[in-house]
Every structure is written in C-alpha cells, then in structure tokens.
Design a protein around this motif. Structure first.
Motif, mmCIF file in Angstrom:
data_model
loop_
_atom_site.group_PDB
_atom_site.id
_atom_site.type_symbol
_atom_site.label_atom_id
_atom_site.label_comp_id
_atom_site.label_asym_id
_atom_site.label_seq_id
_atom_site.Cartn_x
_atom_site.Cartn_y
_atom_site.Cartn_z
ATOM 1 N N UNK A 290 0.842 -1.209 0.000
ATOM 2 C CA UNK A 290 0.000 0.000 0.000
ATOM 3 C C UNK A 290 0.875 1.255 0.000
ATOM 4 N N UNK A 291 1.912 1.280 0.819
ATOM 5 C CA UNK A 291 2.807 2.438 0.870
ATOM 6 C C UNK A 291 3.528 2.620 -0.465
ATOM 7 N N UNK A 292 3.970 1.532 -1.080
ATOM 8 C CA UNK A 292 4.663 1.621 -2.365
ATOM 9 C C UNK A 292 3.753 2.161 -3.457
ATOM 10 N N UNK A 293 2.524 1.677 -3.506
ATOM 11 C CA UNK A 293 1.583 2.154 -4.517
ATOM 12 C C UNK A 293 1.254 3.624 -4.289
ATOM 13 N N UNK A 294 1.076 4.021 -3.042
ATOM 14 C CA UNK A 294 0.798 5.426 -2.741
ATOM 15 C C UNK A 294 1.975 6.315 -3.133
ATOM 16 N N UNK A 295 3.183 5.854 -2.874
ATOM 17 C CA UNK A 295 4.369 6.638 -3.226
ATOM 18 C C UNK A 295 4.493 6.813 -4.731
ATOM 19 N N UNK A 296 4.328 5.734 -5.467
ATOM 20 C CA UNK A 296 4.429 5.811 -6.930
ATOM 21 C C UNK A 296 3.325 6.698 -7.487
#
Length: 88
Positions: free
Chosen positions: A32-38
């Motif tokens: 979730x954090x990776x998708x939000x960052x991208x």
C-alpha cells in the motif's frame, strides 16, 4: 479432484497462519505504501508537465511582454515598430 481440494485447504490454512503471524499484514502495508508513493510521484510529475507545457512560450521566449511604470524611451518604441512588434 480430491487432491485439488486438499491442496486448496492446505493453502488456505497456511495463508491464515501467515496472516496471524503478521508477515502478510506487513507485506500488505508495504505494498500500500509503495503504490501510494508511486502514485504521488506520478501525480507530481504530471502536474509539472502541465505547468511546463502551459508556460512553454515564456520558457522559449516566444511571446514576451515588457511592462514598466514609466513611459518607454522613444528609441525603444521605434525599434519595436521596425521589428514589427506591437506597442501600447
């Protein structure tokens, strides 16, 4: 078919065990954090592209405007008229 059912039950029980252990929750949070960052970086890059596209004329020096609180020097106005520029 009996082997497939047994495999699915084993997979489900292993998934439940890993979820209770916290490994899958951590993995889900990281995803979730990776998708939000991208997504945030992509949104920022798109906004920057829109701003640069909208101001491309100014960046290239194509449509420039000279503004002053004093009257322009007559030589400057004459040179602008000779170059085919409009003056106010």
């Amino acid at each position: 078919m009996n082997g497939l059912k047994r495999s699915l039950l084993l997979a489900a029980s292993m998934l439940a065990r890993d979820w209770r252990a916290g490994e899958l929750r951590l993995l889900a949070a990281v995803i979730v954090i990776a998708v939000a960052s991208v997504s945030t970086v992509a949104f920022f890059a798109e906004r920057m592209r829109l701003v640069l596209d909208s101001q491309a004329n100014n960046l290239l020096g194509a449509d420039m405007l000279v503004v002053s609180d004093r009257r322009l020097v007559p030589e400057f106005v004459e040179e602008a008229k000779r170059a085919g520029l409009s003056t106010l």
